[in-house]
Design an enzyme around this catalytic site. Structure first.
Site, mmCIF file in Angstrom:
data_model
loop_
_atom_site.group_PDB
_atom_site.id
_atom_site.type_symbol
_atom_site.label_atom_id
_atom_site.label_comp_id
_atom_site.label_asym_id
_atom_site.label_seq_id
_atom_site.Cartn_x
_atom_site.Cartn_y
_atom_site.Cartn_z
ATOM 1 N N LYS A 119 0.852 -1.190 0.000
ATOM 2 C CA LYS A 119 0.000 0.000 0.000
ATOM 3 C C LYS A 119 0.888 1.240 0.000
ATOM 4 C CE LYS A 119 -4.322 1.426 2.152
ATOM 5 N NZ LYS A 119 -5.440 0.977 2.999
ATOM 6 N N GLU B 111 -19.386 -5.423 10.327
ATOM 7 C CA GLU B 111 -20.322 -4.644 11.132
ATOM 8 C C GLU B 111 -21.369 -5.528 11.798
ATOM 9 O OE1 GLU B 111 -19.341 -3.851 8.046
ATOM 10 O OE2 GLU B 111 -18.349 -1.905 8.269
ATOM 11 N N ARG C 179 -25.531 -2.229 7.293
ATOM 12 C CA ARG C 179 -25.278 -3.648 7.103
ATOM 13 C C ARG C 179 -25.726 -4.488 8.273
ATOM 14 N NH1 ARG C 179 -19.986 -5.237 3.754
ATOM 15 N NH2 ARG C 179 -20.913 -4.389 1.891
HETATM 16 C C1 TPP Z 1 -18.829 -2.109 4.861
HETATM 17 C C2 TPP Z 1 -17.659 -1.168 4.942
HETATM 18 N N1 TPP Z 1 -17.094 -0.928 6.143
HETATM 19 C C3 TPP Z 1 -16.041 -0.089 6.227
HETATM 20 C C4 TPP Z 1 -15.540 0.519 5.124
HETATM 21 C C5 TPP Z 1 -14.405 1.530 5.234
HETATM 22 N N2 TPP Z 1 -13.216 1.063 4.514
HETATM 23 C C6 TPP Z 1 -12.880 1.556 3.313
HETATM 24 S S1 TPP Z 1 -11.497 0.887 2.711
HETATM 25 C C7 TPP Z 1 -11.295 -0.056 4.068
HETATM 26 C C8 TPP Z 1 -10.102 -0.958 4.170
HETATM 27 C C9 TPP Z 1 -10.054 -1.903 3.047
HETATM 28 O O1 TPP Z 1 -8.902 -2.665 3.136
HETATM 29 P P1 TPP Z 1 -8.446 -3.525 1.891
HETATM 30 O O2 TPP Z 1 -9.619 -4.206 1.297
HETATM 31 O O3 TPP Z 1 -7.329 -4.389 2.335
HETATM 32 O O4 TPP Z 1 -7.963 -2.452 0.846
HETATM 33 P P2 TPP Z 1 -6.657 -1.526 0.915
HETATM 34 O O5 TPP Z 1 -7.152 -0.180 1.337
HETATM 35 O O6 TPP Z 1 -5.689 -2.115 1.881
HETATM 36 O O7 TPP Z 1 -6.127 -1.523 -0.463
HETATM 37 C C10 TPP Z 1 -12.306 0.158 4.984
HETATM 38 C C11 TPP Z 1 -12.425 -0.486 6.299
HETATM 39 C C12 TPP Z 1 -16.171 0.252 3.898
HETATM 40 N N3 TPP Z 1 -15.774 0.821 2.759
HETATM 41 N N4 TPP Z 1 -17.207 -0.605 3.841
#
Ligand code: TPP
Length: 639
Positions: free
Chosen positions: A282, A367, A395
């Site tokens: 990242k 969630e 959710r």
């Molecule tokens: C249902 C939901 N909960 C929380 C989020 C907030 N959120 C956005 S990106 C993220 C992290 C995602 O991690 P990953 O899939 O590993 O992607 P990366 O950012 O590491 O590339 C979170 C928790 C979301 N988008 N959707």
């Protein structure tokens, strides 16, 4: 900056005209362009930088948009937008009338499925694959999902189903060992174990060496090597057990391995779902991002050279006030626990974490589980505060109803990002929680009008041990009155308060629009109208005595709330029409969010569009009260 290659690329068809040897340079330009853009627009950066090579390789190898590419969450899709016809608009990202900060179908044919809430890609992809099969269409369906997003139940439901349907769905795991914060959970440890296996590096170098020798055609030799690697690494992976053909892990930044593997996947007639495990970093390629703790997950505009944020405000946010206050609670009460679904810093719980690490439970992007786990904690006498953004709480609705409300369990819901959130647009707006919570028996729902009130509501919630309670508060900063001696005083349940006693007209406001009500009152004063302003504080139970008082002493009452129809205003009307015995002569109107999704723009612009800014509130009152149009243009500030 000049972009020698990117200048010639508007669509993936242009990209495909280049030689494989040029793709590295193209990737570098794409990386630069992404960094330069986000430095001006703010938004998500780290995730996009981690998928630069993947983006280039997928569009190079696959025939998008005929082949469907679904980016889970969609926050990593800025480079994809640049390569798919939106290069010239990229600097409009997240602004009014500009590109969306996530993926949406209406923006491009290269965006087959709208994403923003996480972990939906595999389900949506599977649906598309089934549809394609029914139509005898052999287009590929590619879902790119992060290791963070893979922590959600929805993703497992989809993997589980894909295994039995046995469809040729391609799932690419973008494993950067990061969610927003460090990822959590057994799956995360499992993925790490796969990586640290000796085979990973040896296979990687093997594929690299082989592909070096085979620059043009990815021959059978490579396929055999890959088969071999598959046998070595994946013997018993969970993904194989689920019915996937597992490949990897491979280096997601190394085009020399990425391209042949993708090419092989494309050419092969493997008639089962495929799971390609890619290792990425990242924030890759931008030192300030790589070195920062959250890898520049979400950033304000920043200085390109230093990576320093061009900060918007140094006032405390509601989330920070929440984190600080909860931390103080935990200092004195060992039963207080905090639960988050992968949003430790977003919800201000990083502050809590400093002193109460062992009392903070980050459950991953889960969630539903967060809510039911909190219910379980409550059965054992703990005081769980589960902090979730309003939009993500959607959710967990069944868990709220079935596991919490019906059982009257004292789970405390800290609902962050309530109301309009600005640049993240409709997918992230907190519009519906008042409506979906205030209809629930046993629930107590509060909304502070300023930050001191948030603290008082938290104190109130702490003391409610016989049923669920919730407090909803907005994104960003707010009014805080220093040394307010009442901060620690809990509120009487279901009691609002009159802030300004006026005549004829009353505004009964729930939440932080109160400031706009004060401003509106100033405008109304110019027309010799002095409105009563009351702070409802509670969406449930509502303060019927206060409502009676307003109805009996005014000609017109306007309720205001930062939420959809079916919320506070509806509850007030229900009281007036179905419960209150005394006839009501007063004219009552409700101001709530309109029946449409409000586009991304600044929160101020959004509230103007909704008609909840001070000018609009004043105008509404004047129009209804005087029953004629009054031009109050001259009071409008320049916006
Ligand atoms: C249902 C939901 N909960 C929380 C989020 C907030 N959120 C956005 S990106 C993220 C992290 C995602 O991690 P990953 O899939 O590993 O992607 P990366 O950012 O590491 O590339 C979170 C928790 C979301 N988008 N959707």
């Amino acid at each position: 900056m000049t972009y020698k290659y990117l200048e010639k690329i508007n669509f993936p068809s242009d990209l495909r005209k280049f030689n494989i040897s040029e793709l590295k340079n193209i990737s570098e330009e794409l990386r630069k362009k992404t960094i330069e853009t986000v430095s001006k627009t703010g938004g998500h950066l780290g995730a996009g930088l981690g998928v630069i090579e993947l983006t280039v390789a997928i569009h190079y190898v696959f025939n998008t948009p005929r082949d469907r590419l679904i980016w889970d969450v969609g926050h990593q899709a800025y480079p994809h937008k640049i390569l798919t016809g939106r290069k010239n608009k990229i600097e409009t990202l997240r602004q009014k009338d500009g590109l969306y900060g996530f993926v949406r179908r209406s923006e491009s044919e290269y965006d087959p499925f709208g994403t923003a809430h996480s972990s939906t890609s595999i389900s949506a992809g599977l649906g598309m694959k089934v549809a394609k099969d029914i139509n005898n269409d052999d287009a590929n369906i590619i879902c790119v999902i992060g290791d963070g997003a893979l922590s959600a139940g929805l993703a497992y439901e989809a993997l589980n189903n894909a295994g039995v349907l046995n469809k040729r769905l391609i799932v690419i795991l973008n494993d950067n060992e990061m969610s927003i914060d460090r990822p959590v959970g057994a799956m995360s440890s499992y993925l790490t174990k796969l990586l640290s296996s000796k085979q990973y590096s040896s296979i990687r170098s093997m594929i690299k060496n082989i592909s070096k020798r085979l620059p043009k055609k990815f021959s059978k030799t490579l396929y055999r090597a890959e088969e071999y690697s598959k046998g070595l690494v994946s013997g018993g992976t969970l993904f194989e057990e689920l019915g996937f053909y597992y490949l990897g892990p491979i280096d997601g930044h190394n085009l020399d391995s990425l391209l042949p593997v993708l090419e092989n996947i494309k050419k092969n007639n493997i008639d089962k779902p495929i799971f390609l495990h890619c290792i990425t970093k990242k924030g890759k390629g931008y030192t300030p991002a790589e070195e920062s703790e959250d890898k520049f997950h979400g950033v304000n505009k920043f200085d390109l050279k230093t990576g320093e944020s061009i900060s918007i405000s140094n006032k405390k946010t509601y989330s920070e006030i929440f984190g600080e206050t909860l931390s103080k609670f935990a200092d004195n009460d060992e039963k207080v626990l905090a639960i988050t679904a992968a949003m430790t810093s977003g919800t201000g719980l990083n502050i809590f974490n400093k002193n109460h690490k062992e009392k903070l439970f980050d459950v991953g992007i889960a969630e539903q589980h967060a809510v039911t786990m909190s219910a379980g904690l409550a059965t054992e006498g703990f005081k769980p505060f589960v902090a979730i953004y309003s939009t993500f709480l959607q959710r967990a609705y069944d868990q709220i109803v079935h596991d919490v409300a019906i059982q009257k369990l004292p789970v405390r819901f800290a609902i962050d990002r309530a109301g309009k959130v600005g640049a993240d647009g409709p997918t992230h707006a907190g519009s519906f929680d008042i409506a979906f919570l205030s209809t629930l028996p046993n629930f107590i729902l509060m909304a502070p009008s300023n930050q001191n009130e948030l603290i008082r509501m938290m104190h109130t919630s702490l003391l409610i041990n016989d049923r669920p309670s919730a407090f909803r508060y907005p994104r960003g900063t707010g009014i805080f009155y220093e040394n307010n001696i009442k901060d620690k005083d809990p509120l009487e349940i279901g009691k609002g308060k009159i802030i300004n006693e006026g005549n004829d007209i009353a505004i009964l406001n729930l939440g932080t629009r109160i400031q706009s009500c004060f401003e509106a009152a100033k405008i109304l004063n110019q027309y010799n109208i002095n409105p009563t302003i009351a702070d409802a504080r509670f969406a449930k139970p509502i303060d019927t005595k206060l409502i009676d008082l307003l109805l009996d002493n005014h000609k017109f009452v306007l309720t205001i709330e930062e939420g959809s129809s079916g919320g506070f205003g509806s509850t007030v009307l229900n009281y007036i029409h179905n419960i209150r015995i005394k006839p009501t002569v007063c004219n009552v109107k409700n101001l709530f969010f309109p029946d449409k999704f409000i586009e991304h723009q600044s929160p101020e612009q959004q509230y103007i569009e909704i008609g909840m800014d001070s000018d609009s509130i004043a105008k509404k009152i004047l129009n209804i009260f005087d029953n004629k149009l009054i031009n109050i243009q001259h009071f409008s500030k320049k916006k």
